[in-house]
Write an enzyme that holds these catalytic residues in place. Structure first.
Site, mmCIF file in Angstrom:
data_model
loop_
_atom_site.group_PDB
_atom_site.id
_atom_site.type_symbol
_atom_site.label_atom_id
_atom_site.label_comp_id
_atom_site.label_asym_id
_atom_site.label_seq_id
_atom_site.Cartn_x
_atom_site.Cartn_y
_atom_site.Cartn_z
ATOM 1 C CB SER A 1 -0.858 0.039 1.346
ATOM 2 O OG SER A 1 -1.590 1.122 1.463
ATOM 3 C CE1 TYR B 1 -3.980 -1.795 4.627
ATOM 4 C CE2 TYR B 1 -3.437 0.344 4.526
ATOM 5 C CZ TYR B 1 -3.808 -0.852 4.238
ATOM 6 O OH TYR B 1 -3.848 -1.002 2.555
ATOM 7 C CE LYS C 1 -1.980 -3.841 3.409
ATOM 8 N NZ LYS C 1 -2.040 -5.309 2.645
#
Length: 260
Positions: free
Chosen positions: A143, A156, A160
């Protein structure tokens, strides 16, 4: 990329959003596709969509945080589709929460799905590709948040960053087997996942839904949000022969949100 012939790909999280677009695009490229998802109904729907268009596909119900289930999915892919060449470790979640409120359960859930699943998928793919006696491609969902951490998406973002690191280390370890390992790093993609992120962020800030999309979207040089097909076109390149001399990379496909 040009058409492939007789190759097989497994796509996790293939039942909706980016995963669905990837499964459909790889089928168009000539791959037989195993559509793996925790939701059996959505996996079935995508597999049927592929078959209706003349492709070959199966649907697999898989909890990607469970190592045994990921290995079983790879084995079933080979048994039912006759081979195995590419895995796309696409499944992931992105709950939004300010760092002060993050719990142990939040961390465990995100890392089990976003990070552990990449390790299990890499292990399962490597084991099968070595058994089959040929190289292949491992493609991971990273991401924009794996390059620069985003506020309200701390866990998150951390997951990533971990995927980007795993992509680099796996590429070094697996090159001797003819296996390349790369990742793709989307920005803001119009999917149900992003809708959930927008809702969580705006709710935490006391703003109306859509404000987060407007705020992040204003940073995109190309002036529009990404579609799942923008991402799947790049994954098509990673899955095909034109990327054979590329490994350990995690390029941005974000419309120009970031410049590195």
């Amino acid at each position: 990329m040009g058409k492939v012939d007789g190759k097989v790909a497994l796509v996790t999280g293939g039942g909706q959003g980016i995963g669905r677009a990837i499964a459909l695009r790889l089928s168009q490229d000539g791959f037989a596709v195993a559509v793996a998802d925790l939701n059996q109904d959505t996996a079935n729907s995508v597999a049927e969509e592929i078959k209706a268009a003349g492709g070959r596909a199966i649907a697999l119900k898989v909890n990607v945080s469970d190592r045994d289930q990921v290995f079983a999915a790879v084995n079933e892919t080979v048994e039912k589709l006759g081979g195995f060449d590419v895995i796309v470790n696409n499944a992931g979640i992105a709950p939004a929460k300010i760092l002060e409120e993050v719990t142990a359960a939040d961390i465990e859930k995100v890392f089990n799905i976003n990070v552990n699943s990449v390790i299990w998928g890499t292990q399962a793919a490597t084991s099968k590709l070595k058994e089959l006696g040929h190289g292949g491609k491992i493609i991971n969902a990273c991401s924009q948040a794996g390059h620069v951490g985003n506020a309200n998406l701390s866990v998150y973002s951390a997951s990533k960053f971990a995927v980007r690191s795993l992509t680099q280390t796996a590429a070094q370890e697996l090159a001797k087997y003819g296996i390349t390992v790369n990742a793709y790093c989307p920005g803001i993609v119009q999917t149900p996942m992003w809708s959930g992120i927008d809702k969580d962020i705006t709710s935490a800030k006391g703003k109306k839904q859509g404000d987060a999309t407007e705020e992040f979207g204003s940073k995109i040089t190309l002036g529009r949000l990404s579609t799942p097909e923008d991402v799947s076109a790049f994954v098509s390149y990673l899955a095909g022969p034109d990327s054979d001399y590329m490994t350990g990379q995690s390029p941005l496909i974000d419309g120009g949100m970031m410049f590195l």
